[in-house]
Design a protein around this motif. Structure first.
Motif, short mmCIF file in Angstrom:
data_model
loop_
_atom_site.label_atom_id
_atom_site.label_comp_id
_atom_site.label_asym_id
_atom_site.label_seq_id
_atom_site.Cartn_x
_atom_site.Cartn_y
_atom_site.Cartn_z
N TYR A 5 11.71 -30.50 -14.45
CA TYR A 5 10.32 -30.81 -14.10
C TYR A 5 10.21 -31.28 -12.65
CZ TYR A 5 5.57 -32.46 -14.38
OH TYR A 5 4.23 -32.64 -14.13
N LEU A 6 11.10 -32.15 -12.24
CA LEU A 6 11.05 -32.64 -10.86
C LEU A 6 11.18 -31.49 -9.88
CD1 LEU A 6 13.37 -35.80 -11.12
CD2 LEU A 6 10.86 -35.76 -10.97
N LEU B 11 7.35 -30.84 -9.01
CA LEU B 11 7.14 -31.77 -7.90
C LEU B 11 7.90 -31.39 -6.64
CD1 LEU B 11 7.06 -35.16 -9.83
CD2 LEU B 11 5.18 -34.08 -8.59
N TYR C 289 11.07 -31.21 -5.84
CA TYR C 289 12.37 -31.79 -5.48
C TYR C 289 13.37 -30.67 -5.24
CZ TYR C 289 11.54 -36.69 -6.93
OH TYR C 289 11.11 -37.98 -7.05
N GLY C 290 14.30 -30.87 -4.31
CA GLY C 290 15.43 -29.96 -4.17
C GLY C 290 16.31 -30.06 -5.41
N GLU D 290 18.63 -32.91 -5.54
CA GLU D 290 18.10 -34.28 -5.49
C GLU D 290 17.73 -34.83 -6.86
OE1 GLU D 290 15.52 -34.12 -1.33
OE2 GLU D 290 14.53 -33.53 -3.19
N GLU E 8 17.35 -39.25 -9.82
CA GLU E 8 16.03 -39.68 -10.33
C GLU E 8 16.00 -39.53 -11.85
OE1 GLU E 8 13.19 -40.19 -7.81
OE2 GLU E 8 12.41 -41.35 -9.47
N LYS F 47 17.67 -42.28 -13.95
CA LYS F 47 16.92 -43.51 -14.23
C LYS F 47 15.83 -43.26 -15.26
CE LYS F 47 15.95 -43.73 -9.93
NZ LYS F 47 15.35 -44.00 -8.61
N LEU F 48 15.16 -42.14 -15.14
CA LEU F 48 13.99 -41.91 -16.00
C LEU F 48 14.34 -41.56 -17.43
CD1 LEU F 48 11.62 -39.90 -13.62
CD2 LEU F 48 11.49 -42.30 -14.29
N HIS G 104 13.52 -43.86 -20.28
CA HIS G 104 12.23 -44.57 -20.30
C HIS G 104 11.04 -43.69 -20.59
CE1 HIS G 104 14.40 -48.03 -18.87
NE2 HIS G 104 14.95 -47.29 -17.94
N ILE G 105 11.26 -42.47 -20.98
CA ILE G 105 10.12 -41.61 -21.30
C ILE G 105 9.92 -41.56 -22.80
CG2 ILE G 105 10.52 -40.23 -19.22
CD1 ILE G 105 11.53 -37.99 -21.07
N GLU H 242 2.60 -45.66 -21.39
CA GLU H 242 3.66 -44.84 -20.77
C GLU H 242 3.93 -45.34 -19.35
OE1 GLU H 242 4.70 -41.56 -22.50
OE2 GLU H 242 6.46 -41.93 -21.28
N LEU I 116 7.36 -46.70 -17.18
CA LEU I 116 7.87 -45.93 -16.04
C LEU I 116 7.77 -46.67 -14.71
CD1 LEU I 116 6.57 -42.33 -16.84
CD2 LEU I 116 8.88 -43.25 -17.09
N HIS J 135 10.83 -47.77 -12.82
CA HIS J 135 12.01 -46.89 -12.75
C HIS J 135 11.82 -45.68 -11.87
CE1 HIS J 135 13.70 -49.37 -15.86
NE2 HIS J 135 12.59 -49.24 -16.54
N ARG K 170 5.61 -38.30 -3.94
CA ARG K 170 5.29 -36.94 -4.38
C ARG K 170 4.10 -36.89 -5.31
NH1 ARG K 170 9.60 -32.93 -2.96
NH2 ARG K 170 11.38 -34.21 -2.35
#
Lengths: 250, 250
Positions: free
Chosen positions: A109-110, A114, A116-117, A120, A124, A127-128, A131-132, B124, B128, B131, B139
């Motif tokens: 998804y990133l 969004l 992101y390379g 990269e 991220e 960490k996530l 927490h989703i 939600e 988040l 984090h 972004r």
DNA sequence: CCCATTTTTTAGTTTAGGCTAAACTTATAG
DNA sequence: CTATAAGTTTAGCCTAAACTAAAAAATGGG
């Protein structure tokens, strides 16, 4: 009293008390380490994982690993025999796959939503992933069209935790000189390595030719450029060969 | 030794050691509580906040709050005087605004990019907000076009932590019968209340007319429907009046 | 202005997940 | 078949952030 009641409720609903971030991470790494270092890239934890390997991966002292493994064993998530290593139970395997699904969906998804390379996204997502909500997971999976692989070429477990079929891949380091193929997976979590691969254009889908293996590493060609790839990196680059005959293995 | 060196480095770079999730939450709630219960919806922590109020908001015992406030005071993030309450310092205020920016940007993103209902986004985002990286913040802010308000109508601090100008709003509970306006903010974090507001169509932008105040609550009209809104809910509904003259306050 | 109530603090526990140092197993080399 | 090295576990300690119980301080009504 109250706690007994809740425990009974959980049992009835077949729910687990929520796991901590650390616990989820241990389970995930047991799965990944147990599947590493073999000739296939399938995620099966046939192997037993050592305390030390886990300690290195988690950036933690072996003594801390022992403590956590005992806790996970009590929870029925791993089979742990002192001095012999661990292996996931069914329940632990499911948790690990859930975490992995979160991680890889987030990476995809990133990257796709969004910008992101692909190199990269790992940190991220790291960490996530804990927490989703399930709702978030479902929404990004849908947005992405339920992808089978993440931007590194790693398989994404489905909502029912099945692993998608992948094309047959082999590590670059094990190919015969002269072989040509496409990058299928970049199987490292090390940021520096990822940056280097990205810099060389070695992302999933890129065409690459193995020229020869040398003592210092493997000589390769990517587009018009030639590089010398250290063995440690050639280890983690999985290639889908082009000219192989997949139709009739018999 | 090592720690001294690192401490010096941080000082030189004007960095703070990273705060825990709990610490960030306390700071955020000090800001929110300090701005509540007044006739304006500006986020200024003029007021001092009591241990008790904080304990209720954080779902924690007062003794735990005292412990945390002492720690935050040592870190220079709050001014804390025993028995008298707390107030944010400059540094604490900045942290609180950063967390709030994360929270509200995430809410806006979940709503606009992933199709969450406006009443679903709070919980939600609550998880988040601690984090995400600065890159992620940047972004989604860009994707959204740097919005000034979140789906509840709450102001989003800018990247430099300024608060956007809001239209003059008043609580529904304080309006004169007969007034008409639009919902500007739904200022509650309670999920049941949010669900009810959503069910009644009382989302930011909705037109509403105050019919009368009664003992059991406020009678209102929304579209063709009439409702009786309990005072506790009329408290948290901020209305931008339609027929007021904003041009010339003098 | 004093006493009862409320609020806050103090002091001592608990749990999770790290750490170090020392002790113990297992594997390996003579 | 030992001796040592490598790997693992145990024991004991630490910190963060919660908790409880009880003491102390502040507040407000008569």
């Amino acid at each position: 009293m109250g706690s007994l009641k809740y425990a009974a409720d959980r049992l009835a609903a077949n729910q687990r008390p929520p796991l901590s971030e650390a616990q989820e991470d241990y389970l995930k790494q047991v799965l990944l380490l147990g599947s590493e270092g073999r000739g296939t890239d399938r995620l099966e934890d046939t192997t037993t994982v050592s305390t030390q390997a886990l300690a290195e991966r988690m950036q933690v002292r072996p003594a801390s690993v022992t403590g956590m493994l005992k806790k996970l064993a009590e929870l029925g998530l791993v089979e742990y025999e002192a001095y012999r290593g661990v292996r996931l139970t069914q329940a632990g395997h499911r948790v690990a796959l859930e975490v992995l699904r979160h991680h890889r969906l987030i990476e995809a998804y990133l990257h796709q939503a969004l910008g992101y390379g692909w190199e990269e996204v790992h940190s991220e997502a790291e960490k996530l992933e804990h927490h989703i909500s399930e709702a978030f997971e479902a929404r990004i999976a849908q947005w992405l069209g339920h992808p089978s692989h993440d931007p590194h070429g790693d398989a994404i477990p489905s909502a029912t935790l099945e692993l998608p079929q992948s094309l047959p891949n082999r590590r670059l380091v094990g190919l015969e000189p002269g072989s040509t193929g496409r990058v299928a997976r970049v199987a490292t979590q090390d940021q520096d390595s990822l940056n280097l691969f990205a810099h060389l254009g070695l992302k999933p889908g890129a065409r690459v030719e193995l020229l020869e293996h040398a003592a210092e590493g493997s000589r390769i060609r990517v587009g018009k450029e030639r590089y010398l790839l250290p063995a440690s990196l050639a280890q983690v680059l999985w290639i889908h060969l082009e000219e192989e005959n997949h139709a009739n293995p018999a």
